[in-house]
Design a protein around this motif. Structure first.
Motif, PDB file in Angstrom:
ATOM      1  N   ALA A 164     120.681  97.149  62.470  1.00 41.94           N
ATOM      2  CA  ALA A 164     120.604  97.829  61.105  1.00 41.94           C
ATOM      3  C   ALA A 164     120.839  96.834  60.006  1.00 41.94           C
ATOM      4  O   ALA A 164     120.173  97.153  59.029  1.00 41.94           O
ATOM      5  CB  ALA A 164     121.840  98.720  60.983  1.00 41.94           C
ATOM      6  N   ALA A 165     121.240  95.582  60.290  1.00 43.05           N
ATOM      7  CA  ALA A 165     121.631  94.609  59.350  1.00 43.05           C
ATOM      8  C   ALA A 165     120.556  93.572  59.416  1.00 43.05           C
ATOM      9  O   ALA A 165     120.815  92.402  58.751  1.00 43.05           O
ATOM     10  CB  ALA A 165     122.945  94.050  59.229  1.00 43.05           C
ATOM     11  N   VAL A 166     119.411  93.594  60.065  1.00 40.82           N
ATOM     12  CA  VAL A 166     118.769  92.316  60.585  1.00 40.82           C
ATOM     13  C   VAL A 166     118.036  91.795  59.229  1.00 40.82           C
ATOM     14  O   VAL A 166     117.895  90.551  59.276  1.00 40.82           O
ATOM     15  CB  VAL A 166     117.669  92.761  61.920  1.00 40.82           C
ATOM     16  N   ASP A 167     117.627  92.436  58.476  1.00 36.69           N
ATOM     17  CA  ASP A 167     117.030  91.987  57.450  1.00 36.69           C
ATOM     18  C   ASP A 167     117.875  91.138  56.651  1.00 36.69           C
ATOM     19  O   ASP A 167     117.461  90.024  55.952  1.00 36.69           O
ATOM     20  CB  ASP A 167     116.125  93.000  56.355  1.00 36.69           C
ATOM     21  N   GLU A 168     119.017  91.653  56.410  1.00 31.69           N
ATOM     22  CA  GLU A 168     119.888  90.740  55.606  1.00 31.69           C
ATOM     23  C   GLU A 168     120.597  89.577  56.389  1.00 31.69           C
ATOM     24  O   GLU A 168     120.705  88.624  55.590  1.00 31.69           O
ATOM     25  CB  GLU A 168     121.247  91.729  55.416  1.00 31.69           C
ATOM     26  N   GLU A 209     109.719  91.366  61.993  1.00 31.33           N
ATOM     27  CA  GLU A 209     109.241  91.706  60.572  1.00 31.33           C
ATOM     28  C   GLU A 209     110.353  91.173  59.639  1.00 31.33           C
ATOM     29  O   GLU A 209     109.842  90.418  58.599  1.00 31.33           O
ATOM     30  CB  GLU A 209     109.401  93.258  60.336  1.00 31.33           C
ATOM     31  N   ALA A 210     111.660  90.963  60.232  1.00 34.36           N
ATOM     32  CA  ALA A 210     112.512  90.256  59.112  1.00 34.36           C
ATOM     33  C   ALA A 210     112.342  88.850  59.399  1.00 34.36           C
ATOM     34  O   ALA A 210     112.594  88.235  57.998  1.00 34.36           O
ATOM     35  CB  ALA A 210     114.009  90.663  59.816  1.00 34.36           C
ATOM     36  N   CYS A 211     112.233  88.263  60.317  1.00 37.66           N
ATOM     37  CA  CYS A 211     112.090  86.959  60.315  1.00 37.66           C
ATOM     38  C   CYS A 211     110.763  86.599  59.619  1.00 37.66           C
ATOM     39  O   CYS A 211     110.723  85.367  59.038  1.00 37.66           O
ATOM     40  CB  CYS A 211     111.627  86.521  61.972  1.00 37.66           C
ATOM     41  N   ARG A 212     109.663  87.264  59.809  1.00 37.32           N
ATOM     42  CA  ARG A 212     108.544  86.945  58.967  1.00 37.32           C
ATOM     43  C   ARG A 212     108.737  86.996  57.296  1.00 37.32           C
ATOM     44  O   ARG A 212     108.267  86.008  56.612  1.00 37.32           O
ATOM     45  CB  ARG A 212     107.106  87.627  59.081  1.00 37.32           C
ATOM     46  N   ALA A 213     109.545  88.042  56.936  1.00 38.09           N
ATOM     47  CA  ALA A 213     110.144  88.339  55.351  1.00 38.09           C
ATOM     48  C   ALA A 213     110.713  86.861  55.215  1.00 38.09           C
ATOM     49  O   ALA A 213     110.744  86.472  53.832  1.00 38.09           O
ATOM     50  CB  ALA A 213     110.532  89.455  55.308  1.00 38.09           C
ATOM     51  N   HIS A 214     111.430  86.288  55.899  1.00 41.71           N
ATOM     52  CA  HIS A 214     112.363  85.183  55.591  1.00 41.71           C
ATOM     53  C   HIS A 214     112.213  83.791  56.187  1.00 41.71           C
ATOM     54  O   HIS A 214     113.265  83.050  56.214  1.00 41.71           O
ATOM     55  CB  HIS A 214     113.943  85.586  55.768  1.00 41.71           C
ATOM     56  N   ASN A 215     110.968  83.688  56.853  1.00 46.32           N
ATOM     57  CA  ASN A 215     110.718  82.556  57.171  1.00 46.32           C
ATOM     58  C   ASN A 215     111.707  81.948  58.420  1.00 46.32           C
ATOM     59  O   ASN A 215     112.020  80.646  58.304  1.00 46.32           O
ATOM     60  CB  ASN A 215     110.689  81.185  56.323  1.00 46.32           C
ATOM     61  N   LYS A 216     112.119  82.732  59.429  1.00 43.54           N
ATOM     62  CA  LYS A 216     112.756  82.636  60.420  1.00 43.54           C
ATOM     63  C   LYS A 216     112.135  82.782  61.649  1.00 43.54           C
ATOM     64  O   LYS A 216     111.020  83.275  61.814  1.00 43.54           O
ATOM     65  CB  LYS A 216     114.097  83.427  60.486  1.00 43.54           C
ATOM     66  N   VAL A 217     112.567  82.303  62.945  1.00 41.85           N
ATOM     67  CA  VAL A 217     112.148  82.437  64.072  1.00 41.85           C
ATOM     68  C   VAL A 217     112.529  83.371  65.094  1.00 41.85           C
ATOM     69  O   VAL A 217     113.781  83.749  65.011  1.00 41.85           O
ATOM     70  CB  VAL A 217     112.217  81.056  64.748  1.00 41.85           C
ATOM     71  N   LEU A 218     111.804  84.418  65.564  1.00 35.28           N
ATOM     72  CA  LEU A 218     112.059  85.546  66.628  1.00 35.28           C
ATOM     73  C   LEU A 218     112.444  84.650  67.999  1.00 35.28           C
ATOM     74  O   LEU A 218     111.661  84.050  68.405  1.00 35.28           O
ATOM     75  CB  LEU A 218     111.187  86.454  66.674  1.00 35.28           C
ATOM     76  N   GLY A 219     113.662  84.821  68.303  1.00 40.91           N
ATOM     77  CA  GLY A 219     113.705  84.341  70.010  1.00 40.91           C
ATOM     78  C   GLY A 219     114.057  85.717  70.754  1.00 40.91           C
ATOM     79  O   GLY A 219     114.411  87.005  70.394  1.00 40.91           O
TER      80      GLY A 219
END
Length: 262
Positions: A164-168, A209-219
């Protein structure tokens, strides 16, 4: 003598920056430095030592981390909790990153960053000459800068609260990778073991989607028995793959060898 040649490198971080996938082996059983050479020979980019689900001692973890660095295999440690003192000890022992279990909020993620990074981003104590840098006696400012540049933070998303908090969580400065732990997440969502359940796929897509929005990597984690599902997630944009652990690898190979004689 301090030059680019002597600068602390994190090969896994460099591959991710180039957009390449990386593959990690989890260590829960083997306590000796031989496992670093095995990971290197098998072609792994990284290992992470699982101190959450094993009785692994800190000194053995440090020795393996140092052996990995010498081979160009990036060593991480999955800590048993978000305890700041333990995170600092693991990093001082030689790890180049922390796998933080069950991160459930941005506050959790910030706490891990504070423990793992030196000021101004974090509050990690300055330990002096670092094993990751072969104990080179550099100025403190240079040592901490190199360590912070090379040290990575992997936040595990393995609960409904974390999802639920993944974007934050993805927005927190200092977090590099969001690793969805499919085993724990499927259990917490009410369908244990169904790691390819549609709701798990949805969790991966939300995290991506959250990773792409904040330039992070999905594992990707917990999918060692579902290679096709792993490949699907890689095709969608995942880059960091936790492939399985030494216990499961040994059991699978031993079983296959025994069955040759049936």
């Amino acid at each position: 003598m301090n030059s680019t040649h002597n600068r602390l490198r994190n090969p896994l971080k460099e591959k991710l920056a180039r957009g390449e996938p990386v593959y990690s082996m989890t260590v829960r059983l083997v306590r000796t430095v031989d496992i670093a050479s095995i990971a290197y020979t098998a072609g792994f980019d990284s290992i992470y030592i699982d101190m959450e689900h094993s009785s692994f001692p800190l000194d053995a973890a440090g020795h393996i981390c140092m052996a990995c660095i010498g081979l160009g295999v990036t060593p991480f440690v999955r800590v048993p909790s978000l305890d700041a003192h333990f995170i600092a000890r693991v990093l001082d022992a030689g790890a180049l990153g922390i796998v933080a279990p069950s991160v459930q909020s941005a506050a959790d993620a910030r706490a891990v960053v504070r423990a793992a990074k030196h000021p101004p981003l974090g509050m990690r104590s300055v330990a002096g000459a670092a094993p990751q840098m072969n104990y080179r006696p550099l100025p403190s400012e240079e040592t901490t800068r190199q360590l912070d540049d090379a040290t990575m933070i992997i936040a595990m998303i393995e609960s409904p609260e974390g999802l639920a908090a993944v974007d934050e969580i993805a927005a927190v400065e200092g977090v590099d990778i969001l690793l969805v732990g499919a085993s724990d997440l499927s259990t917490s969502l009410g369908f244990p073991g169904q790691v390819d359940h549609p709701l798990v796929l949805d969790a991966y897509l939300r995290t991506l989607e959250a990773c792409r929005a904040h330039n992070k990597v999905l594992g990707v984690g917990g999918l060692g028995g579902k290679p096709e599902f792993m490949k699907k997630l890689l095709s969608l944009g995942a880059q960091y793959v936790s492939t399985g652990n030494d216990v499961s690898f040994l059991v699978a190979a031993a079983t296959q060898k025994r069955m040759q004689f049936e």
